[in-house]
Design an enzyme around this catalytic site. Structure first.
Site, PDB file in Angstrom:
ATOM      1  N   ARG A  58    -104.721  41.787 -19.201  1.00  0.00           N
ATOM      2  CA  ARG A  58    -104.239  41.293 -20.490  1.00  0.00           C
ATOM      3  C   ARG A  58    -102.740  41.564 -20.543  1.00  0.00           C
ATOM      4  O   ARG A  58    -102.302  42.693 -20.411  1.00  0.00           O
ATOM      5  CB  ARG A  58    -104.944  41.997 -21.647  1.00  0.00           C
ATOM      6  CG  ARG A  58    -106.424  41.653 -21.759  1.00  0.00           C
ATOM      7  CD  ARG A  58    -107.042  42.354 -22.973  1.00  0.00           C
ATOM      8  NE  ARG A  58    -108.441  42.104 -23.084  1.00  0.00           N
ATOM      9  CZ  ARG A  58    -108.989  41.209 -23.918  1.00  0.00           C
ATOM     10  NH1 ARG A  58    -108.218  40.484 -24.687  1.00  0.00           N
ATOM     11  NH2 ARG A  58    -110.292  41.062 -23.958  1.00  0.00           N
ATOM     12  N   HIS A  61     -97.533  41.143 -23.066  1.00  0.00           N
ATOM     13  CA  HIS A  61     -97.292  40.611 -24.403  1.00  0.00           C
ATOM     14  C   HIS A  61     -96.247  41.419 -25.163  1.00  0.00           C
ATOM     15  O   HIS A  61     -96.118  42.619 -24.962  1.00  0.00           O
ATOM     16  CB  HIS A  61     -98.588  40.632 -25.226  1.00  0.00           C
ATOM     17  CG  HIS A  61     -99.715  39.907 -24.586  1.00  0.00           C
ATOM     18  ND1 HIS A  61    -101.000  40.376 -24.602  1.00  0.00           N
ATOM     19  CD2 HIS A  61     -99.762  38.733 -23.900  1.00  0.00           C
ATOM     20  CE1 HIS A  61    -101.798  39.532 -23.967  1.00  0.00           C
ATOM     21  NE2 HIS A  61    -101.067  38.524 -23.527  1.00  0.00           N
ATOM     22  N   LYS A  71     -96.511  50.308 -30.177  1.00  0.00           N
ATOM     23  CA  LYS A  71     -97.947  50.402 -29.918  1.00  0.00           C
ATOM     24  C   LYS A  71     -98.280  51.787 -29.389  1.00  0.00           C
ATOM     25  O   LYS A  71     -97.548  52.339 -28.571  1.00  0.00           O
ATOM     26  CB  LYS A  71     -98.384  49.373 -28.864  1.00  0.00           C
ATOM     27  CG  LYS A  71     -98.209  47.936 -29.285  1.00  0.00           C
ATOM     28  CD  LYS A  71     -98.623  47.002 -28.170  1.00  0.00           C
ATOM     29  CE  LYS A  71     -98.445  45.554 -28.583  1.00  0.00           C
ATOM     30  NZ  LYS A  71     -98.813  44.637 -27.492  1.00  0.00           N
ATOM     31  N   TYR A 131    -105.574  50.333 -29.940  1.00  0.00           N
ATOM     32  CA  TYR A 131    -104.157  50.618 -30.094  1.00  0.00           C
ATOM     33  C   TYR A 131    -103.696  50.398 -31.523  1.00  0.00           C
ATOM     34  O   TYR A 131    -104.159  49.511 -32.222  1.00  0.00           O
ATOM     35  CB  TYR A 131    -103.302  49.821 -29.103  1.00  0.00           C
ATOM     36  CG  TYR A 131    -103.428  48.323 -29.174  1.00  0.00           C
ATOM     37  CD1 TYR A 131    -102.482  47.558 -29.850  1.00  0.00           C
ATOM     38  CD2 TYR A 131    -104.484  47.660 -28.553  1.00  0.00           C
ATOM     39  CE1 TYR A 131    -102.582  46.174 -29.898  1.00  0.00           C
ATOM     40  CE2 TYR A 131    -104.597  46.292 -28.598  1.00  0.00           C
ATOM     41  CZ  TYR A 131    -103.636  45.544 -29.279  1.00  0.00           C
ATOM     42  OH  TYR A 131    -103.747  44.175 -29.331  1.00  0.00           O
ATOM     43  N   ASP A 169    -102.508  33.473 -21.115  1.00  0.00           N
ATOM     44  CA  ASP A 169    -101.632  34.321 -20.305  1.00  0.00           C
ATOM     45  C   ASP A 169    -101.179  33.629 -19.017  1.00  0.00           C
ATOM     46  O   ASP A 169    -100.118  33.944 -18.478  1.00  0.00           O
ATOM     47  CB  ASP A 169    -102.314  35.652 -19.987  1.00  0.00           C
ATOM     48  CG  ASP A 169    -102.366  36.584 -21.189  1.00  0.00           C
ATOM     49  OD1 ASP A 169    -101.781  36.251 -22.233  1.00  0.00           O
ATOM     50  OD2 ASP A 169    -103.000  37.645 -21.075  1.00  0.00           O
TER      51      ASP A 169
END
Length: 182
Positions: A58, A61, A71, A131, A169
């Site tokens: 992932r 970003h 984060k 998160y 992505d």
């Protein structure tokens, strides 16, 4: 709670003190006052959680100003390789990345300030990641960098034949072409 400086300024690894007995364990996952001693003074407003299977990547970003996000990442179940890329042009480590294994066993967390791209790969059969963020999601401010960008050359610790990446992505731009409006 132990706070460890990394090779990139403002990026911190947080390891809680774990108290165990015959019932199990207890630890503080977040303590605002202790983090403030290290200059971490974010007003976290939301918790996000994801579940992924082995080989999933992932990221990478981030959001641009005024919605750039801090984060605080941790793993509830499983194991991931967590990656943060320094996108702050004035930084001595601009364009460098840092990675750390976060797992349910080591209970480490990574504090990622605004100005970084973030992503992770799943190393265990499954992983649940949680998160905290200090800004709301803002679609128009969302940006990203392809996970396999040759400039960054990130080793995601996943067999390339087993990598699973979302369509979203896969269409991300490379590091040299990304909009870094911080």
């Amino acid at each position: 709670m132990m706070i460890e400086l990394t090779t990139i300024k403002d990026l911190l690894i947080i390891t809680p003190e774990i108290f165990t007995d015959d019932r199990g364990y207890f630890f503080e996952a977040f303590n605002k006052l202790k983090l403030e001693e290290y200059g971490v003074d974010y007003n976290f407003i939301q918790d996000n959680q994801s579940f992924s299977t082995k080989g999933v990547i992932r990221g990478l970003h981030f959001q641009i100003n005024p919605f750039a996000q801090a984060k605080l990442i941790r793993v509830l179940q499983g194991e991931i390789l967590d990656v943060a890329v320094d996108l702050r042009k004035e930084s001595a480590t601009y364009g460098e990345y840092f990675s750390v294994i976060l797992s349910e066993k080591n209970k480490k967390q990574l504090m990622v300030p605004p100005g970084f791209a973030h992503g992770f790969s799943v190393l265990s059969e499954t992983a649940s990641v949680m998160y905290k963020v200090d800004q709301v999601y803002h679609k128009e401010s969302e940006r990203g960098i392809r996970y396999d960008d040759s400039t960054l050359s990130i080793d995601w610790k996943v067999n390339p034949k087993e990598v699973i990446v979302s369509e979203k992505d896969l269409i991300l731009t490379g590091f040299k072409d990304v909009d870094l409006s911080f």
